[in-house]
Design a protein around this motif. Structure first.
Motif, PDB file in Angstrom:
ATOM      1  N   MET A   3       1.028  -1.093  -0.263  1.00  0.00           N
ATOM      2  CA  MET A   3      -0.065   0.388   0.255  1.00  0.00           C
ATOM      3  C   MET A   3       0.885   1.006  -0.031  1.00  0.00           C
ATOM      4  N   ALA A   4       1.975   1.455   0.736  1.00  0.00           N
ATOM      5  CA  ALA A   4       2.608   2.642   0.460  1.00  0.00           C
ATOM      6  C   ALA A   4       3.290   2.439  -0.917  1.00  0.00           C
ATOM      7  N   GLU A   5       3.865   1.621  -1.557  1.00  0.00           N
ATOM      8  CA  GLU A   5       4.265   1.907  -2.441  1.00  0.00           C
ATOM      9  C   GLU A   5       3.442   2.385  -3.245  1.00  0.00           C
ATOM     10  N   ARG A   6       1.901   1.851  -3.538  1.00  0.00           N
ATOM     11  CA  ARG A   6       0.709   3.104  -4.386  1.00  0.00           C
ATOM     12  C   ARG A   6       0.882   3.638  -3.665  1.00  0.00           C
ATOM     13  N   VAL A   7       0.885   4.719  -2.679  1.00  0.00           N
ATOM     14  CA  VAL A   7       0.599   5.362  -2.606  1.00  0.00           C
ATOM     15  C   VAL A   7       1.819   6.477  -3.007  1.00  0.00           C
ATOM     16  N   LEU A   8       2.863   5.730  -2.688  1.00  0.00           N
ATOM     17  CA  LEU A   8       4.507   6.423  -3.718  1.00  0.00           C
ATOM     18  C   LEU A   8       3.970   6.594  -5.034  1.00  0.00           C
ATOM     19  N   HIS A   9       3.600   5.464  -5.992  1.00  0.00           N
ATOM     20  CA  HIS A   9       3.142   5.696  -6.890  1.00  0.00           C
ATOM     21  C   HIS A   9       2.464   6.637  -7.612  1.00  0.00           C
ATOM     22  N   ALA A  10       0.953   6.221  -6.073  1.00  0.00           N
ATOM     23  CA  ALA A  10       0.111   7.935  -6.535  1.00  0.00           C
ATOM     24  C   ALA A  10       0.580   9.160  -7.376  1.00  0.00           C
ATOM     25  N   LEU A  11       1.212   9.376  -6.094  1.00  0.00           N
ATOM     26  CA  LEU A  11       2.229  11.142  -5.647  1.00  0.00           C
ATOM     27  C   LEU A  11       3.133  11.449  -6.374  1.00  0.00           C
ATOM     28  N   SER A  12       3.510  10.081  -7.428  1.00  0.00           N
ATOM     29  CA  SER A  12       4.423  10.622  -8.281  1.00  0.00           C
ATOM     30  C   SER A  12       3.599  10.408  -9.890  1.00  0.00           C
ATOM     31  N   ILE A  13       2.472  10.030  -9.905  1.00  0.00           N
ATOM     32  CA  ILE A  13       2.385  10.735 -11.021  1.00  0.00           C
ATOM     33  C   ILE A  13       1.371  11.618 -10.442  1.00  0.00           C
ATOM     34  N   PHE A  14       0.778  12.442  -9.995  1.00  0.00           N
ATOM     35  CA  PHE A  14      -0.367  13.226  -8.946  1.00  0.00           C
ATOM     36  C   PHE A  14       0.358  14.411  -9.155  1.00  0.00           C
ATOM     37  N   PHE A  15       2.049  14.714  -8.697  1.00  0.00           N
ATOM     38  CA  PHE A  15       3.332  15.438  -8.482  1.00  0.00           C
ATOM     39  C   PHE A  15       3.984  15.837  -9.051  1.00  0.00           C
ATOM     40  N   GLY A  16       4.337  14.644  -9.710  1.00  0.00           N
ATOM     41  CA  GLY A  16       5.603  14.508 -10.931  1.00  0.00           C
ATOM     42  C   GLY A  16       5.212  14.626 -11.931  1.00  0.00           C
ATOM     43  N   SER A  17       4.462  14.268 -12.785  1.00  0.00           N
ATOM     44  CA  SER A  17       3.692  13.197 -14.523  1.00  0.00           C
ATOM     45  C   SER A  17       2.663  14.593 -15.100  1.00  0.00           C
ATOM     46  N   GLN A  18       3.109  15.374 -15.311  1.00  0.00           N
ATOM     47  CA  GLN A  18       1.793  16.727 -15.666  1.00  0.00           C
ATOM     48  C   GLN A  18       1.845  15.814 -17.084  1.00  0.00           C
ATOM     49  N   ALA A  41      -3.248   4.862   7.016  1.00  0.00           N
ATOM     50  CA  ALA A  41      -2.823   6.094   6.887  1.00  0.00           C
ATOM     51  C   ALA A  41      -1.917   5.982   7.899  1.00  0.00           C
ATOM     52  N   TRP A  42      -2.241   5.926   9.142  1.00  0.00           N
ATOM     53  CA  TRP A  42      -1.876   6.505  10.136  1.00  0.00           C
ATOM     54  C   TRP A  42       0.088   5.947  10.112  1.00  0.00           C
ATOM     55  N   THR A  43      -0.017   4.325   9.735  1.00  0.00           N
ATOM     56  CA  THR A  43       1.402   4.016   9.644  1.00  0.00           C
ATOM     57  C   THR A  43       2.009   4.383   8.666  1.00  0.00           C
ATOM     58  N   ILE A  44       1.438   4.061   7.486  1.00  0.00           N
ATOM     59  CA  ILE A  44       2.314   4.621   6.209  1.00  0.00           C
ATOM     60  C   ILE A  44       2.303   6.277   6.647  1.00  0.00           C
ATOM     61  N   CYS A  45       2.320   6.748   6.557  1.00  0.00           N
ATOM     62  CA  CYS A  45       2.284   8.286   7.050  1.00  0.00           C
ATOM     63  C   CYS A  45       3.453   8.506   7.849  1.00  0.00           C
ATOM     64  N   THR A  46       3.528   7.518   8.875  1.00  0.00           N
ATOM     65  CA  THR A  46       4.823   8.367   9.982  1.00  0.00           C
ATOM     66  C   THR A  46       5.923   7.656   9.505  1.00  0.00           C
ATOM     67  N   GLU A  47       5.648   6.029   8.554  1.00  0.00           N
ATOM     68  CA  GLU A  47       6.494   5.224   8.170  1.00  0.00           C
ATOM     69  C   GLU A  47       7.536   6.507   7.845  1.00  0.00           C
ATOM     70  N   LEU A  48       6.366   6.755   6.168  1.00  0.00           N
ATOM     71  CA  LEU A  48       7.179   7.638   5.072  1.00  0.00           C
ATOM     72  C   LEU A  48       7.972   8.690   5.544  1.00  0.00           C
TER      73      LEU A  48
END
Length: 174
Positions: A3-18, A41-48
């Motif tokens: 799930m953490a990797e999916r979040v990072l992937h979604a963030l890379s699309i959202f922030f980095g891929s116009q 989200a609690w655990t993933i956010c604190t870990e990342l």
């Protein structure tokens, strides 16, 4: 971890891929919104937040998510895990004291909301004064020539007042 990797992937699309197709960006946005509401989200956010190699925009999103969850979803945290969350957030705040300032600000807001929500935290102001009073800044001067630990402490004290007026803050009855 997936799930953490999916979040990072979604963030890379959202922030980095116009150049990403609108449907892909929309899907990433929807995934991130669903993530922000999840218990995980609690655990993933604190870990990342502990991964220094991530972009400032990612750290900002993670800290904003925690701030929002502390305001609205505090009851999702089992009472036995709340002290650990406080410790982790304070460690992240110390790590981001020197910046980026937008991440530091969001973490300051997290600490303030947690101080309102965590009734067991008897002396948040005293604890924060002790933490940042004893903190030796790695850099002599930060913004405006002030030591970063002092800036952080002043931000926290300012946000105590701001959060008192916040309409989003839902203090639990526990």
């Amino acid at each position: 971890q997936k799930m953490a990797e999916r979040v990072l992937h979604a963030l890379s699309i959202f922030f980095g891929s116009q150049q990403a197709p609108p449907d892909t960006r929309k899907e990433a946005h929807e995934h991130l919104e669903a993530f922000q509401s999840s218990v995980e989200a609690w655990t993933i956010c604190t870990e990342l937040l502990g991964r220094k190699e991530l972009e400032a925009s990612v750290h900002t999103f993670l800290a904003q998510t925690l701030h929002r969850k502390l305001q609205r979803d505090f009851a999702q945290i089992p009472p036995a895990h709340r002290e650990g969350l406080k410790t982790t957030l304070m460690q992240h705040l110390v790590a981001f004291t020197c910046g980026p300032s937008v991440v530091r600000t969001q973490l300051c807001l997290c600490i303030v909301v947690l101080a309102f929500q965590l009734r067991e935290w008897q002396s948040p102001c005293q604890d924060l004064l002790s933490l940042f009073g004893a903190f030796e800044d790695k850099h002599e001067n930060g913004d405006e020539g002030w030591p970063p630990s002092l800036i952080c402490l002043l931000e926290i004290l300012q946000y105590f007042w701001d959060e008192l007026d916040a309409k989003e803050l839902k203090v639990t009855s526990e």
